[in-house]
Motif scaffolding. Structure first.
Motif, PDB file in Angstrom:
ATOM      1  N   ILE B 278       0.732   2.229   2.164  1.00 45.69           N
ATOM      2  CA  ILE B 278       0.868   3.535   2.901  1.00 45.69           C
ATOM      3  C   ILE B 278      -0.498   3.670   3.552  1.00 45.69           C
ATOM      4  CG2 ILE B 278       2.598   4.121   1.463  1.00 45.69           C
ATOM      5  CD1 ILE B 278       0.773   6.190   0.349  1.00 45.69           C
ATOM      6  N   HIS B 279      -0.313   4.783   4.802  1.00 50.90           N
ATOM      7  CA  HIS B 279      -1.409   5.222   5.333  1.00 50.90           C
ATOM      8  C   HIS B 279      -2.527   4.264   5.799  1.00 50.90           C
ATOM      9  CE1 HIS B 279      -0.016   8.951   4.198  1.00 50.90           C
ATOM     10  NE2 HIS B 279      -0.314   9.069   2.890  1.00 50.90           N
ATOM     11  N   MET B 280      -1.998   3.068   6.331  1.00 42.55           N
ATOM     12  CA  MET B 280      -2.722   1.795   6.399  1.00 42.55           C
ATOM     13  C   MET B 280      -3.637   1.998   7.776  1.00 42.55           C
ATOM     14  SD  MET B 280      -1.976  -0.778   4.338  1.00 42.55           S
ATOM     15  CE  MET B 280      -2.085  -2.440   5.043  1.00 42.55           C
ATOM     16  N   ASP B 281      -3.362   3.036   8.419  1.00 42.64           N
ATOM     17  CA  ASP B 281      -4.144   3.316   9.678  1.00 42.64           C
ATOM     18  C   ASP B 281      -5.324   4.130   9.538  1.00 42.64           C
ATOM     19  OD1 ASP B 281      -2.129   5.526   9.099  1.00 42.64           O
ATOM     20  OD2 ASP B 281      -3.292   6.919  10.768  1.00 42.64           O
TER      21      ASP B 281
END
Lengths: 484, 484
Positions: B278-281
């Protein structure tokens, strides 16, 4: 009773019996699924289509039926625009920004004219004319409109501008519905067997190969064997709050999702067999601030009274950049020459007015010398036909100097900021779903908003990019599946 | 020869033999892995630790050895700061922004004082004193520094500020290395069996339960049975360009990754058994613009001559917001009273100078009335002790009015913008790796930068948040694995 899950594929050995047997199973009946079905059938495959709603449509049917096509269409030529494959392809890449899929941009750049002809061959009518000006959708039945940031900086300096929004001939807004109807009719005529109220709940795998799906119909699990492959065409995840929180939390700034049960199930199904979901933080958003059209001449400032974008960009790009601004709102500044009461539906309100920009600034409770200085600077240069800061182009660039002046508020929470997600499965240009190592997953294909495609980057979105992606790569996914 | 893959787990039935048998296998020997090993061993488990490099360290050893701790430590009290669990927890949530993991913030908020004591119990020395001012790391052996945006808006209005960066007693920069050394010694003393030059290449599963790992040692695949579980502690993916392109392409704006072989393997291993990344950006970045310290009094403008942040925020928050600005660079404006030659290593250059801000503006080839107007407005209000636009606080807020004036250029490509990734596996507060449906994966645990944890949001990063997360949740993951 066995609980089937979008998160875990069912091994074929555990399938109790087959309820349906086909070559290609298409999941989802928006434009993507319809196009996949058409091509798969035309390639000689038996095709079944499963749709969780009670009919075709999806997000496609909620759209304007606008498809981004360039490279020199009949409508472009008739209107005197000399578009080229090179300029068109370049724009597609710019529109994808840091998320651009170069291969998809290149193949669509080369093939878009053929795709446009194909749409016509399916029966999609185009009047063929160009409607000048700034339109979200044509209010008449025109074909061609400016639908992106082609004529705005920095795009216009890197790719020769041309309008490329090709809209189905349809009186007024909402051309997406008749577009899907035509594609549906075509899919049916080609023998696609359509099952509605049929929700995909799991994929079925034979080793690592996808060979079917579990579909829930009338509260029963039905087992679909797909000898050649499954095509996921289920849309994005705008209606799945848990996915938004995990992958795209900035969407919680705004409140008007566009879609039809877009819960990300296709993405989950793809990932359940090793698929790779990419650019999941990207989303489109827009607030219809260019309606009435004269508002396109306005100037945007943030709560600090600073401009943040050349306002001649596509309304969605401006809106997406607006959402990056602090304070939960931005202001659209207008003079009386351009002001018209905003649409009720937009939720855009009048936040301040004045005989001078200083008065507007005071009404907005901004410090003296902020908004007023911004507008003095803007007007001074606009009178010379220049925007030294943001490079806004003529003729949209013009001074706002006829008092009284008005500041409209676009509030992220209460104005109508529609949005949908852009991240999804990584696929080849043939719609093959790739695993995390970059290998195609046998038997699994996907297209449209359950994939990351042409509209990959929220800040570069242009109207018609998503339907272009859905229809073009939907077709390719269907064809590839049929030939698998 | 069988090719094992981080993308596909090996079924236990296909394991040819066991080379190693343990209760808990820890993968990665930075601070996270060391803490996991210590706690697992103390809970009575046999522990093996596998590290791909030739010794302990990871990104932790490249850090300043600073751990974010609040709620009323000895050092805080001695320096007269009255921090509370409530203010501390609130700040942790604000720092996580839209990506905050509330449960992790709350448990760390409550437990941080105990964790700080635990670090001391392991032998980590703290001098106990507070070093006032703006420091990236202490240049002496002080313990406590301001290491975030606590005293800056909007944080200071929502959570009572206190300094919370607790640094190991160590002369000068680079306290991360001795911190890891202490933790390593402790892990060894407790009987952890350590294997270096041992790269994890796949997980081993018994059904859906993780029961071991394949590890490559001396060019041989070795099979590790872990009866209680595997703990992933492998760091982020800053050295994996393919992952950056798919999940975090904005990092390509900058060029100085921080890490030690951080190739995302732990994330891939976790996802290979159903884990949810998750929240890989999200990513951290900073350029050391507050060195020399007097530069902290500078004002940032973008290429439009506009300010974009209250510059009293943490240097990393300012740097991350800088990266959002157009044009590939930003300028740090200083007057002669505050200017000192920037550090060579920072790659920060002098872009313009002048006797007036108008001259600086002209040297930067900005339109007249942009930067100069910004500085006139800033100085006018700074003389009254106010920053009506960005709410910069005293004493950092002060006018820049002693000529000559200098504009330093922070160029995203050529200045030293270090960065590392923040997205990763979704885990519980006990380090259990969650699958996409939210269920814990049996036998699999993770912590540190292969997870999304306390430092979840690039724009809210504060120094010490990552090591706090690594050490605290590393401990919890190890303990939970041992008790599984």
């Amino acid at each position: 009773m066995t609980e089937y899950s979008q998160y875990r594929p069912l091994p074929v050995g555990e399938v109790p019996h087959w309820d349906f047997e086909t070559d290609v199973a298409v999941i989802g009946f928006g434009a993507t699924g319809a196009c996949a079905a058409i091509e798969a059938a035309q390639a000689g495959a038996r095709v079944m289509l499963f749709e969780r709603s009670s009919g075709s449509g999806g997000a496609s049917a909620l759209s304007g039926g606008e498809i981004y096509v360039g490279g020199g269409t009949d409508a472009q030529k008739a209107a005197g625009f000399d578009d080229t494959v090179e300029a068109f392809t370049k724009y597609l890449k710019l529109a994808g920004g840091p998320c651009a899929d170069e291969a998809k941009c290149e193949i669509y750049g080369r093939e878009a004219l053929n795709h446009y002809q194909w749409l016509k061959d399916q029966g999609v009518p185009y009047r063929g004319n160009f409607l000048p000006g700034k339109h979200i959708e044509p209010t008449d039945d025109s074909t061609l409109i400016w639908s992106g940031s082609e004529a705005a900086a920095p795009f216009c300096h890197e790719a020769k501008p041309a309008p490329r929004g090709h809209v189905i001939q349809h009186m007024g807004w909402g051309g997406g519905r008749p577009l899907v109807d035509i594609l549906e009719a075509r899919a049916r005529a080609l023998g696609t067997e359509i099952h509605i109220d049929a929700r995909a709940v799991a994929l079925i795998v034979d080793g690592t190969r996808v060979c079917g799906a579990v579909v829930r119909i009338d509260n029963q699990d039905r087992f679909v064997r797909a000898d050649k492959g499954v095509v996921l065409a289920t849309g994005g995840f705008v209606f799945n709050d848990a996915m938004r929180a995990k992958y795209c939390p900035d969407t919680f700034k705004v409140n008007s999702p566009i879609g039809d049960k877009d819960d990300g199930v296709g993405i989950e199904l793809g990932v359940s067999v090793g698929g790779d979901a990419i650019h999941m933080d990207q989303f489109f958003t827009t607030c219809p601030w260019t309606m009435p059209e004269s508002h396109a001449y306005g100037v945007f400032v943030n709560v600090h009274g600073q401009r943040f974008i050349n306002e001649d960009c596509y309304h969605g790009r401006v809106s997406r950049c607006a959402l990056d601004q602090p304070g939960g709102k931005v202001y659209l500044l207008l003079d009386v020459a351009n002001f018209v009461q905003p649409l009720d539906l937009a939720g855009i309100t009048i936040a301040g007015t004045g005989e001078t920009w200083e008065e507007v600034e005071a009404e907005l409770e901004m410090p003296q010398g902020t908004l007023s200085a911004t507008m003095a600077f803007y007007n001074e240069h606009a009178r010379d036909g220049r925007d030294p800061l943001f490079d806004k182009q003529l003729p949209i660039l013009k001074p706002l100097d006829q008092s009284p002046f008005i500041a409209l508020e676009l509030n992220f929470e209460t104005s109508y900021f529609s949005f949908f997600t852009l991240g999804g499965l990584k696929t080849t240009t043939d719609g093959e779903v790739l695993d995390r190592s970059g290998k195609a997953i046998a038997g699994l294909f996907a297209a449209g908003r359950c994939t990351s495609g042409l509209p990959a980057w929220g800040h570069g979105y242009s109207s018609g990019l998503s339907l272009a992606d859905c229809t073009f790569f939907g077709r390719r996914a269907g064809r590839k599946a049929a030939l698998a």
